[in-house]
Design a protein around this motif. Structure first.
Motif, PDB file in Angstrom:
ATOM      1  N   ASP A  51      -9.262  -6.246 -10.115  1.00  0.00           N
ATOM      2  CA  ASP A  51      -8.730  -6.212  -8.739  1.00  0.00           C
ATOM      3  C   ASP A  51      -7.635  -5.154  -8.632  1.00  0.00           C
ATOM      4  OD1 ASP A  51     -10.391  -8.285  -8.036  1.00  0.00           O
ATOM      5  OD2 ASP A  51      -8.861  -9.848  -8.289  1.00  0.00           O
ATOM      6  N   ARG A  52      -6.774  -5.136  -9.627  1.00  0.00           N
ATOM      7  CA  ARG A  52      -5.650  -4.194  -9.633  1.00  0.00           C
ATOM      8  C   ARG A  52      -6.167  -2.741  -9.711  1.00  0.00           C
ATOM      9  NH1 ARG A  52      -1.133  -3.156  -7.598  1.00  0.00           N
ATOM     10  NH2 ARG A  52       0.086  -1.650  -8.747  1.00  0.00           N
ATOM     11  N   ARG A  54      -9.094  -1.698  -8.827  1.00  0.00           N
ATOM     12  CA  ARG A  54      -9.779  -1.361  -7.569  1.00  0.00           C
ATOM     13  C   ARG A  54      -8.735  -0.982  -6.507  1.00  0.00           C
ATOM     14  NH1 ARG A  54     -12.599  -5.515  -7.448  1.00  0.00           N
ATOM     15  NH2 ARG A  54     -11.490  -6.873  -6.022  1.00  0.00           N
ATOM     16  N   ALA A  55      -7.629  -1.735  -6.506  1.00  0.00           N
ATOM     17  CA  ALA A  55      -6.601  -1.491  -5.487  1.00  0.00           C
ATOM     18  C   ALA A  55      -5.919  -0.142  -5.689  1.00  0.00           C
ATOM     19  CB  ALA A  55      -5.556  -2.608  -5.533  1.00  0.00           C
ATOM     20  N   LEU A  68     -10.621  -4.447   9.557  1.00  0.00           N
ATOM     21  CA  LEU A  68     -10.204  -5.790   9.981  1.00  0.00           C
ATOM     22  C   LEU A  68      -9.865  -5.751  11.473  1.00  0.00           C
ATOM     23  CD1 LEU A  68      -8.149  -6.733   6.839  1.00  0.00           C
ATOM     24  CD2 LEU A  68     -10.281  -7.758   7.584  1.00  0.00           C
ATOM     25  N   PHE A  71      -6.318  -6.095  13.127  1.00  0.00           N
ATOM     26  CA  PHE A  71      -5.301  -5.126  12.731  1.00  0.00           C
ATOM     27  C   PHE A  71      -5.557  -3.787  13.429  1.00  0.00           C
ATOM     28  CE2 PHE A  71      -5.242  -8.383   9.619  1.00  0.00           C
ATOM     29  CZ  PHE A  71      -3.986  -8.389   9.031  1.00  0.00           C
ATOM     30  N   LEU A  79      -2.739  -1.778   5.244  1.00  0.00           N
ATOM     31  CA  LEU A  79      -3.278  -2.913   4.490  1.00  0.00           C
ATOM     32  C   LEU A  79      -3.928  -2.429   3.197  1.00  0.00           C
ATOM     33  CD1 LEU A  79      -3.483  -5.968   4.993  1.00  0.00           C
ATOM     34  CD2 LEU A  79      -5.764  -5.576   5.898  1.00  0.00           C
ATOM     35  N   SER A  82      -1.240  -1.798   0.810  1.00  0.00           N
ATOM     36  CA  SER A  82      -0.388  -2.922   0.404  1.00  0.00           C
ATOM     37  C   SER A  82      -0.843  -3.559  -0.901  1.00  0.00           C
ATOM     38  CB  SER A  82      -0.330  -3.975   1.515  1.00  0.00           C
ATOM     39  OG  SER A  82      -1.597  -4.570   1.668  1.00  0.00           O
ATOM     40  N   PHE A  83      -2.143  -3.509  -1.188  1.00  0.00           N
ATOM     41  CA  PHE A  83      -2.621  -4.113  -2.439  1.00  0.00           C
ATOM     42  C   PHE A  83      -2.542  -3.129  -3.607  1.00  0.00           C
ATOM     43  CE2 PHE A  83      -5.134  -6.292   0.937  1.00  0.00           C
ATOM     44  CZ  PHE A  83      -4.482  -7.514   0.836  1.00  0.00           C
TER      45      PHE A  83
ATOM     46  N   MET B   1       3.597  -8.511  -3.064  1.00  0.00           N
ATOM     47  CA  MET B   1       2.325  -9.081  -2.600  1.00  0.00           C
ATOM     48  C   MET B   1       2.553 -10.244  -1.642  1.00  0.00           C
ATOM     49  SD  MET B   1      -0.632  -7.916  -3.091  1.00  0.00           S
ATOM     50  CE  MET B   1      -0.622  -7.031  -4.647  1.00  0.00           C
ATOM     51  N   THR B   4       2.861  -8.967   1.860  1.00  0.00           N
ATOM     52  CA  THR B   4       1.559  -8.652   2.445  1.00  0.00           C
ATOM     53  C   THR B   4       0.850  -9.929   2.873  1.00  0.00           C
ATOM     54  OG1 THR B   4       1.404  -6.739   1.007  1.00  0.00           O
ATOM     55  CG2 THR B   4      -0.634  -7.500   2.023  1.00  0.00           C
ATOM     56  N   TRP B   7       2.393 -11.254   5.951  1.00  0.00           N
ATOM     57  CA  TRP B   7       2.041 -10.385   7.081  1.00  0.00           C
ATOM     58  C   TRP B   7       0.633 -10.715   7.584  1.00  0.00           C
ATOM     59  CZ3 TRP B   7      -0.341  -4.976   6.379  1.00  0.00           C
ATOM     60  CH2 TRP B   7      -0.474  -4.332   7.619  1.00  0.00           C
ATOM     61  N   ILE B   8      -0.316 -10.803   6.639  1.00  0.00           N
ATOM     62  CA  ILE B   8      -1.707 -11.081   7.016  1.00  0.00           C
ATOM     63  C   ILE B   8      -1.812 -12.480   7.630  1.00  0.00           C
ATOM     64  CG2 ILE B   8      -4.053 -11.387   6.132  1.00  0.00           C
ATOM     65  CD1 ILE B   8      -3.322  -9.288   3.959  1.00  0.00           C
ATOM     66  N   LEU B 310     -10.869  -7.940   2.218  1.00  0.00           N
ATOM     67  CA  LEU B 310      -9.546  -7.920   1.569  1.00  0.00           C
ATOM     68  C   LEU B 310      -9.698  -7.827   0.054  1.00  0.00           C
ATOM     69  CD1 LEU B 310      -7.642 -10.624   3.667  1.00  0.00           C
ATOM     70  CD2 LEU B 310      -7.243  -8.154   3.679  1.00  0.00           C
ATOM     71  N   ARG B 311     -10.668  -8.586  -0.466  1.00  0.00           N
ATOM     72  CA  ARG B 311     -10.895  -8.539  -1.921  1.00  0.00           C
ATOM     73  C   ARG B 311     -11.369  -7.146  -2.323  1.00  0.00           C
ATOM     74  NH1 ARG B 311     -10.302 -10.354  -5.768  1.00  0.00           N
ATOM     75  NH2 ARG B 311     -12.081 -11.447  -6.642  1.00  0.00           N
ATOM     76  N   LEU B 313     -10.556  -4.476  -1.031  1.00  0.00           N
ATOM     77  CA  LEU B 313      -9.410  -3.553  -0.983  1.00  0.00           C
ATOM     78  C   LEU B 313      -8.455  -3.782  -2.158  1.00  0.00           C
ATOM     79  CD1 LEU B 313      -8.529  -3.690   2.829  1.00  0.00           C
ATOM     80  CD2 LEU B 313      -9.645  -1.821   1.606  1.00  0.00           C
ATOM     81  N   GLY B 314      -8.754  -4.812  -2.947  1.00  0.00           N
ATOM     82  CA  GLY B 314      -7.934  -5.054  -4.127  1.00  0.00           C
ATOM     83  C   GLY B 314      -7.094  -6.318  -4.060  1.00  0.00           C
ATOM     84  N   ALA B 315      -7.266  -7.095  -2.973  1.00  0.00           N
ATOM     85  CA  ALA B 315      -6.494  -8.346  -2.889  1.00  0.00           C
ATOM     86  C   ALA B 315      -6.975  -9.292  -3.979  1.00  0.00           C
ATOM     87  CB  ALA B 315      -6.686  -8.976  -1.521  1.00  0.00           C
ATOM     88  N   ARG B 316      -6.018  -9.896  -4.680  1.00  0.00           N
ATOM     89  CA  ARG B 316      -6.405 -10.834  -5.730  1.00  0.00           C
ATOM     90  C   ARG B 316      -6.730 -12.184  -5.105  1.00  0.00           C
ATOM     91  NH1 ARG B 316      -1.819  -9.521 -10.294  1.00  0.00           N
ATOM     92  NH2 ARG B 316      -2.192  -7.272 -10.309  1.00  0.00           N
ATOM     93  N   ARG B 317      -7.427 -13.001  -5.887  1.00  0.00           N
ATOM     94  CA  ARG B 317      -7.753 -14.345  -5.391  1.00  0.00           C
ATOM     95  C   ARG B 317      -6.464 -15.109  -5.058  1.00  0.00           C
ATOM     96  NH1 ARG B 317     -13.089 -15.982  -6.773  1.00  0.00           N
ATOM     97  NH2 ARG B 317     -14.060 -14.687  -8.348  1.00  0.00           N
ATOM     98  N   THR B 319      -3.731 -13.938  -4.025  1.00  0.00           N
ATOM     99  CA  THR B 319      -3.166 -13.460  -2.754  1.00  0.00           C
ATOM    100  C   THR B 319      -3.847 -14.168  -1.583  1.00  0.00           C
ATOM    101  OG1 THR B 319      -2.842 -11.323  -3.796  1.00  0.00           O
ATOM    102  CG2 THR B 319      -2.675 -11.379  -1.406  1.00  0.00           C
TER     103      THR B 319
END
Lengths: 195, 406
Positions: A51-52, A54-55, A68, A71, A79, A82-83, B1, B4, B7-8, B310-311, B313-317, B319
């Motif tokens: 995940d990290r 990828r972000a 989204l 937004f 957004l 942010s990750f 995090m 974020t 915010w979401i 969101l995932r 885009l890199g959001a962790r579970r 998060t």
């Protein structure tokens, strides 16, 4: 692929190209084999590390843009940041200016044309200065004129940041825009490695 | 995090403003109702226990202690009967009783003016007696106390306000404790003063001389010298041990009622009602938790794609779990704010009713521990309601919920 390479993979619909991109992005885990990004093996990496990665290192552009809806354009780009490396408002605004949406920063996706939505998606994918941009049928929903413009813009943005670009498409015009083409049929013998 | 995720979560709550408002309102109703029940009960009990008018006990005709206290101190209920007017004198003559009693003020009831009671008493009530520590009744402005031998009246602040009485006004009382237009007395009374607000039941009555009630036209000749009760201030609380058996067990003519214990027993009788209200509040809380859970759970279903994006885009579970919990707790926080608004509304209405009926001013807005633990409970409720939707968000399969395959 070397850093900054631009490759298009072409093949039939439903043949697994999206799955392949998902594996590279670490969204899916491969059962076997090896996927390396910047020298790091994704296969044995825990989910959180993928995940990290990828972000911070991958930008992803979807055929349906996947913005989204709640937004604004600017927030969609923020957004994406942010990750990864963190929010950089100035860069987000600059990217949206580069893609020609400086007057649409506070518009919501539903208020934009399809071409404009695609450009927001491009800006979001580049927001974290990724090493690799993965684009899944990025022109699938665009008319020919917008398709060409989108691909050119995507290549320019990747060049500016030195990011590699891997596009999957079955659009012949898209393929013509790339010097490096890989046939999906031959790909099962290819090991992708980003240095 | 966390920033974020917050915010979401806030954006999402705003995006689904209607469901957010419904869930927040339902949790607010539960929280507000719980706070109102607890505060009203405890404050009413404490305030009524304090609102003894500065007296410790009441001596009246044989009958119910509660009726005697409600009638003499709170000016509610009918009088249980009368006692001889020289009772105070007889008590003072008794060496043991006389030493125990600090002050004994007679009152007589039986008339009203447009629904507000006339209470006959002596000037000592206003000149000497303290209705609370160091506080005596005060006459406002240029007003004065009534003269014991004149048809004069001193209006409590609330009664004066409601009846529009001012110094110099005259009125003719009505017979009985309930206002019946046809039962007007001939006697004409003049208002000599308005009492400053005391926050006690004294505010809602019109005070006249004791003789005024006793000699009102139409009252029976044979009871003219009687009084309704003696309001007693004891020199020592231990005197109760002597007076209680003396009047309540050995004697048959009087009832001696200690005010605070009688009122405590009175409130204990309402314990079941409080429990019912609490149960209602808990049920509302439970349904509020259910509605938060349902709203978030359904939104998780609708938002599978959003979660997948969101995932991607890199959001962790973790998060995503945080986002959902922030949403459920955000609803709870909004609910807490609304709960205080709801509580304030209920408290204002309830305090108004209590003041109208008894003259007692309830202060429902002072600090009470319930103001801390109800919001904490609501937050916990929000947190636990978000767990199942959070687990669903955690388990959302990314690849399947992203763009359809090419």
């Amino acid at each position: 692929m070397e850093r900054g390479d631009k490759v298009v993979i072409h093949g039939e619909s439903g043949s697994g190209k999206t799955t392949f991109l998902h594996l590279i992005a670490g969204i899916l885990s491969a059962d076997s084999g090896s996927i390396k990004l910047g020298g790091k093996e994704l296969l044995n990496m825990p989910q959180s590390a993928r995940d990290r990665l990828r972000a911070t290192s991958i930008g992803y552009i979807f055929q349906t843009f996947n913005l989204l809806q709640g937004f604004t354009c600017l927030e969609n780009v923020l957004l994406g940041m942010s990750f990864g490396h963190g929010i950089d408002d100035a860069r987000a605004r600059q990217l949206l200016t580069v893609v020609g949406l400086e007057n649409r920063l506070n518009h919501y996706p539903r208020q934009l044309s399809v071409g404009q939505q695609q450009r927001v998606a491009l800006a979001r994918a580049l927001a974290n200065r990724p090493k690799l941009v993965l684009a899944d049928e990025p022109t699938g929903n665009l008319d020919p004129a917008n398709s060409r413009a989108a691909i050119e813009l995507l290549q320019e943005l990747c060049d500016a940041d030195g990011a590699g670009l891997l596009v999957v498409s079955h659009d012949m015009k898209v393929m013509d825009s790339f010097s490096s083409k890989v046939s999906w049929a031959k790909l099962n013998r290819v090991t992708g490695e980003m240095k | 995090m966390k920033g974020t995720a917050l915010w979401i979560a806030l954006k999402s709550l705003r995006q689904h403003a209607l469901s957010t408002c419904i869930a927040a309102t339902s949790i607010a109703l539960a929280g507000g109702l719980l706070m109102a029940v607890w505060i009203l009960r405890s404050e009413a009990e404490n305030t009524f226990a304090r609102s003894t008018g500065g007296f410790d006990a009441v001596l009246g005709a044989r009958g119910s202690q509660l009726q005697l206290v409600l009638n003499s101190i709170f000016h509610l209920e009918a009088s249980p009967g009368t006692i001889p007017g020289d009772t105070a004198l007889l008590l003072r003559r008794n060496p043991m009783v006389g030493r125990a009693i600090g002050r004994a003020i007679p009152i007589a009831v039986g008339d009203n003016y447009k629904g507000y009671r006339l209470v006959g008493t002596v000037k000592e009530m206003f000149e000497e007696h303290e209705y609370a520590d160091g506080r005596k009744f005060k006459v406002l402005g240029r007003g004065a106390l009534f003269d014991d031998d004149q048809k004069q009246a001193l209006a409590g602040s609330f009664a004066a306000e409601k009846l529009g009485l001012k110094v110099g006004d005259t009125f003719q009382p009505y017979h009985g404790l309930t206002y019946v237009e046809e039962s007007q007395h001939e006697d004409l009374y003049t208002v000599t003063g308005i009492l400053e607000q005391s926050g006690t039941p004294a505010d809602k009555v019109i005070w006249i001389p004791l003789k005024g009630i006793q000699n009102m036209d139409g009252h029976r000749e044979e009871t003219r010298g009687d009084i309704s009760a003696l309001l007693i201030k004891l020199k020592s609380k231990t005197a109760v041990a002597m007076l209680d058996p003396m009047f309540n067990r050995q004697g048959k003519d009087y009832t001696f009622a200690q005010i605070i214990p009688v009122m405590s027993r009175f409130f204990q009788k309402f314990g079941w009602f409080e429990k019912v209200l609490e149960l209602v509040a808990y049920m509302v809380a439970l349904s509020a938790a259910g509605s938060i859970l349902a709203i978030l759970y359904n939104s998780m279903h609708e938002k599978r794609r959003e979660i997948a994006i969101l995932r991607s885009l890199g959001a962790r579970r973790g998060t995503l779990v945080m986002i959902v919990l922030f949403q459920s707790m955000g609803i709870a926080v909004a609910g807490i704010g609304l709960a205080f608004v709801f509580f304030s509304g209920v408290a204002l209405v309830a305090a108004g009713i209590v003041r109208n009926e008894t003259g007692v001013v309830l202060d429902l807005f002072t600090y009470h521990e319930v103001f801390i633990w109800v919001p904490i409970g609501m937050l916990l409720l929000g947190f636990f309601s978000g767990l199942i939707p959070a687990a669903k968000a955690y388990q959302t399969e990314v690849s399947r919920n992203l763009t359809p395959t090419t």
